[in-house]
Design a protein around this motif. Sequence first.
Motif, PDB file in Angstrom:
ATOM      1  N   ASP A   1      -1.232  -5.836 -57.143  1.00 61.67           N
ATOM      2  CA  ASP A   1      -2.446  -6.680 -57.004  1.00 61.67           C
ATOM      3  C   ASP A   1      -3.632  -5.777 -56.521  1.00 61.67           C
ATOM      4  O   ASP A   1      -3.390  -4.606 -56.498  1.00 61.67           O
ATOM      5  CB  ASP A   1      -2.076  -7.430 -55.493  1.00 61.67           C
ATOM      6  N   ALA A   2      -4.816  -6.315 -56.805  1.00 56.89           N
ATOM      7  CA  ALA A   2      -6.080  -5.915 -56.716  1.00 56.89           C
ATOM      8  C   ALA A   2      -6.741  -6.372 -55.294  1.00 56.89           C
ATOM      9  O   ALA A   2      -6.271  -7.623 -55.055  1.00 56.89           O
ATOM     10  CB  ALA A   2      -6.997  -6.275 -57.846  1.00 56.89           C
ATOM     11  N   TYR A   3      -7.256  -5.767 -54.823  1.00 61.67           N
ATOM     12  CA  TYR A   3      -7.897  -6.257 -53.551  1.00 61.67           C
ATOM     13  C   TYR A   3      -9.416  -6.125 -53.176  1.00 61.67           C
ATOM     14  O   TYR A   3     -10.043  -5.334 -53.779  1.00 61.67           O
ATOM     15  CB  TYR A   3      -7.516  -5.304 -52.235  1.00 61.67           C
ATOM     16  N   ARG A   4     -10.061  -7.196 -52.612  1.00 62.12           N
ATOM     17  CA  ARG A   4     -11.348  -7.059 -52.360  1.00 62.12           C
ATOM     18  C   ARG A   4     -11.665  -7.766 -51.221  1.00 62.12           C
ATOM     19  O   ARG A   4     -10.997  -8.398 -50.466  1.00 62.12           O
ATOM     20  CB  ARG A   4     -12.106  -7.946 -53.642  1.00 62.12           C
ATOM     21  N   PHE A   5     -13.046  -7.970 -50.720  1.00 62.61           N
ATOM     22  CA  PHE A   5     -13.499  -8.212 -49.240  1.00 62.61           C
ATOM     23  C   PHE A   5     -14.830  -9.454 -49.613  1.00 62.61           C
ATOM     24  O   PHE A   5     -15.687  -9.082 -50.396  1.00 62.61           O
ATOM     25  CB  PHE A   5     -14.148  -7.139 -48.643  1.00 62.61           C
ATOM     26  N   ASP A   6     -14.338 -10.819 -49.294  1.00 62.55           N
ATOM     27  CA  ASP A   6     -15.345 -11.681 -49.670  1.00 62.55           C
ATOM     28  C   ASP A   6     -15.700 -12.125 -48.239  1.00 62.55           C
ATOM     29  O   ASP A   6     -15.326 -12.021 -47.287  1.00 62.55           O
ATOM     30  CB  ASP A   6     -14.567 -12.977 -50.444  1.00 62.55           C
ATOM     31  N   VAL A   7     -16.951 -12.867 -48.456  1.00 66.14           N
ATOM     32  CA  VAL A   7     -17.491 -13.561 -47.102  1.00 66.14           C
ATOM     33  C   VAL A   7     -17.978 -14.715 -47.461  1.00 66.14           C
ATOM     34  O   VAL A   7     -18.300 -15.279 -48.780  1.00 66.14           O
ATOM     35  CB  VAL A   7     -18.695 -12.841 -46.778  1.00 66.14           C
ATOM     36  N   VAL A   8     -17.587 -15.760 -46.827  1.00 65.59           N
ATOM     37  CA  VAL A   8     -17.843 -17.251 -46.999  1.00 65.59           C
ATOM     38  C   VAL A   8     -18.650 -17.786 -45.787  1.00 65.59           C
ATOM     39  O   VAL A   8     -18.478 -17.590 -44.660  1.00 65.59           O
ATOM     40  CB  VAL A   8     -16.639 -18.396 -47.335  1.00 65.59           C
ATOM     41  N   GLY A   9     -19.886 -18.233 -46.205  1.00 62.20           N
ATOM     42  CA  GLY A   9     -20.770 -18.713 -45.207  1.00 62.20           C
ATOM     43  C   GLY A   9     -20.762 -20.057 -45.194  1.00 62.20           C
ATOM     44  O   GLY A   9     -20.880 -20.825 -46.487  1.00 62.20           O
ATOM     45  N   VAL A  10     -20.682 -20.915 -43.856  1.00 61.05           N
ATOM     46  CA  VAL A  10     -20.482 -22.089 -43.831  1.00 61.05           C
ATOM     47  C   VAL A  10     -21.811 -22.599 -42.822  1.00 61.05           C
ATOM     48  O   VAL A  10     -21.981 -22.131 -41.752  1.00 61.05           O
ATOM     49  CB  VAL A  10     -19.215 -22.737 -43.280  1.00 61.05           C
ATOM     50  N   TRP A  11     -22.470 -23.684 -43.374  1.00 62.64           N
ATOM     51  CA  TRP A  11     -23.475 -24.102 -42.573  1.00 62.64           C
ATOM     52  C   TRP A  11     -23.232 -25.454 -42.479  1.00 62.64           C
ATOM     53  O   TRP A  11     -23.070 -26.317 -43.331  1.00 62.64           O
ATOM     54  CB  TRP A  11     -24.832 -24.261 -43.454  1.00 62.64           C
ATOM     55  N   ILE A  12     -23.253 -26.072 -41.063  1.00 54.63           N
ATOM     56  CA  ILE A  12     -23.055 -27.398 -40.571  1.00 54.63           C
ATOM     57  C   ILE A  12     -24.248 -27.938 -39.959  1.00 54.63           C
ATOM     58  O   ILE A  12     -24.607 -27.289 -39.034  1.00 54.63           O
ATOM     59  CB  ILE A  12     -21.708 -27.601 -39.922  1.00 54.63           C
ATOM     60  N   SER A  13     -24.700 -29.273 -40.474  1.00 52.97           N
ATOM     61  CA  SER A  13     -25.770 -29.659 -39.911  1.00 52.97           C
ATOM     62  C   SER A  13     -25.485 -31.198 -39.865  1.00 52.97           C
ATOM     63  O   SER A  13     -25.674 -31.773 -40.996  1.00 52.97           O
ATOM     64  CB  SER A  13     -27.268 -29.171 -40.611  1.00 52.97           C
ATOM     65  N   GLY A  14     -25.085 -31.639 -38.747  1.00 53.40           N
ATOM     66  CA  GLY A  14     -24.639 -33.135 -38.781  1.00 53.40           C
ATOM     67  C   GLY A  14     -23.658 -33.463 -39.511  1.00 53.40           C
ATOM     68  O   GLY A  14     -22.545 -32.720 -39.357  1.00 53.40           O
ATOM     69  N   GLU A  15     -23.935 -34.315 -40.492  1.00 51.69           N
ATOM     70  CA  GLU A  15     -22.780 -34.511 -41.584  1.00 51.69           C
ATOM     71  C   GLU A  15     -22.929 -33.583 -42.741  1.00 51.69           C
ATOM     72  O   GLU A  15     -21.862 -33.786 -43.572  1.00 51.69           O
ATOM     73  CB  GLU A  15     -22.852 -36.142 -42.019  1.00 51.69           C
ATOM     74  N   ARG A  16     -23.906 -32.840 -42.715  1.00 47.39           N
ATOM     75  CA  ARG A  16     -24.035 -31.982 -44.139  1.00 47.39           C
ATOM     76  C   ARG A  16     -23.502 -30.726 -44.013  1.00 47.39           C
ATOM     77  O   ARG A  16     -23.318 -30.016 -43.009  1.00 47.39           O
ATOM     78  CB  ARG A  16     -25.614 -31.824 -44.365  1.00 47.39           C
ATOM     79  N   VAL A  17     -22.662 -30.179 -44.912  1.00 47.43           N
ATOM     80  CA  VAL A  17     -21.992 -28.964 -44.890  1.00 47.43           C
ATOM     81  C   VAL A  17     -22.475 -28.310 -46.379  1.00 47.43           C
ATOM     82  O   VAL A  17     -22.637 -28.849 -47.351  1.00 47.43           O
ATOM     83  CB  VAL A  17     -20.664 -29.170 -44.877  1.00 47.43           C
ATOM     84  N   ARG A  18     -22.892 -27.064 -46.188  1.00 53.15           N
ATOM     85  CA  ARG A  18     -22.935 -26.017 -47.329  1.00 53.15           C
ATOM     86  C   ARG A  18     -22.230 -25.021 -47.076  1.00 53.15           C
ATOM     87  O   ARG A  18     -21.980 -24.425 -46.086  1.00 53.15           O
ATOM     88  CB  ARG A  18     -24.665 -25.807 -47.278  1.00 53.15           C
ATOM     89  N   VAL A  19     -21.744 -24.477 -48.342  1.00 51.57           N
ATOM     90  CA  VAL A  19     -20.830 -23.260 -48.538  1.00 51.57           C
ATOM     91  C   VAL A  19     -21.300 -22.347 -49.433  1.00 51.57           C
ATOM     92  O   VAL A  19     -21.908 -22.806 -50.518  1.00 51.57           O
ATOM     93  CB  VAL A  19     -19.515 -23.991 -48.633  1.00 51.57           C
ATOM     94  N   ARG A  20     -21.302 -21.093 -48.897  1.00 54.30           N
ATOM     95  CA  ARG A  20     -21.899 -20.019 -50.068  1.00 54.30           C
ATOM     96  C   ARG A  20     -20.808 -18.869 -50.042  1.00 54.30           C
ATOM     97  O   ARG A  20     -20.372 -18.510 -48.851  1.00 54.30           O
ATOM     98  CB  ARG A  20     -22.962 -19.407 -49.514  1.00 54.30           C
ATOM     99  N   HIS A  21     -20.165 -18.526 -51.122  1.00 58.66           N
ATOM    100  CA  HIS A  21     -18.804 -17.748 -51.247  1.00 58.66           C
ATOM    101  C   HIS A  21     -19.507 -16.407 -51.998  1.00 58.66           C
ATOM    102  O   HIS A  21     -20.175 -16.623 -53.258  1.00 58.66           O
ATOM    103  CB  HIS A  21     -17.998 -18.492 -52.162  1.00 58.66           C
ATOM    104  N   VAL A  22     -19.477 -15.468 -51.230  1.00 57.05           N
ATOM    105  CA  VAL A  22     -19.826 -14.040 -51.773  1.00 57.05           C
ATOM    106  C   VAL A  22     -18.686 -13.248 -52.307  1.00 57.05           C
ATOM    107  O   VAL A  22     -17.932 -12.823 -51.280  1.00 57.05           O
ATOM    108  CB  VAL A  22     -20.825 -13.431 -50.989  1.00 57.05           C
ATOM    109  N   GLU A  23     -18.403 -13.214 -53.608  1.00 56.65           N
ATOM    110  CA  GLU A  23     -17.349 -12.626 -53.800  1.00 56.65           C
ATOM    111  C   GLU A  23     -17.538 -10.928 -53.813  1.00 56.65           C
ATOM    112  O   GLU A  23     -18.701 -10.527 -54.087  1.00 56.65           O
ATOM    113  CB  GLU A  23     -17.008 -12.724 -55.327  1.00 56.65           C
ATOM    114  N   ALA A  24     -16.608 -10.199 -53.506  1.00 58.09           N
ATOM    115  CA  ALA A  24     -16.723  -8.677 -53.482  1.00 58.09           C
ATOM    116  C   ALA A  24     -18.034  -8.220 -52.399  1.00 58.09           C
ATOM    117  O   ALA A  24     -18.787  -7.626 -52.970  1.00 58.09           O
ATOM    118  CB  ALA A  24     -16.697  -8.088 -54.479  1.00 58.09           C
ATOM    119  N   ALA A  25     -17.976  -9.136 -51.393  1.00 52.97           N
ATOM    120  CA  ALA A  25     -19.223  -8.723 -50.540  1.00 52.97           C
ATOM    121  C   ALA A  25     -19.698  -7.493 -49.970  1.00 52.97           C
ATOM    122  O   ALA A  25     -20.671  -6.942 -49.833  1.00 52.97           O
ATOM    123  CB  ALA A  25     -19.282  -9.725 -49.202  1.00 52.97           C
TER     124      ALA A  25
END
Length: 151
Positions: free
Chosen positions: A121-145
Amino acid sequence: MPSSLRSRLLDSLGESPAAAPPSPGAPGSFTPAMLLGLRGERIAERFLRERGWRTMQRRFRSGHRDIDLVMERRGIVAFVEVKTRSGVTFGSPVEAVHWYKQRQIVKSAQVWISRHGRDDDAYRFDVVGVWISGERVRVRHVEAAFTLPSR
């Protein structure tokens, strides 16, 4: 937190109100921020699974440190830190993973690898940012952050 909002949050997490955690302030209770974080982790996991990632572990704990998600796809194991925000007051969720938090995640990942790691296996560190505003959801995935520091 009003009980109707609490019930909606629990429903969105796939939890039944009958199995709801105790009210805030009670021993073992969940604060609104904790519920928001749990919801964000579920959203991030679903987001990654829809993109071909397999969940290996949720909320891996090593002492007082934890890793939100351990995900795998095609021989890559990603240690994922999820940051959830309900507004922009505190900045980007991704920016919230500062150097000290990165160091804690790396230490926990080293424990996870020593227990569960595979040679191929190879290993890395990712970050996922989740913004929730009412019924709206935004997701940002930063690979190898960020990277594992070299020795």
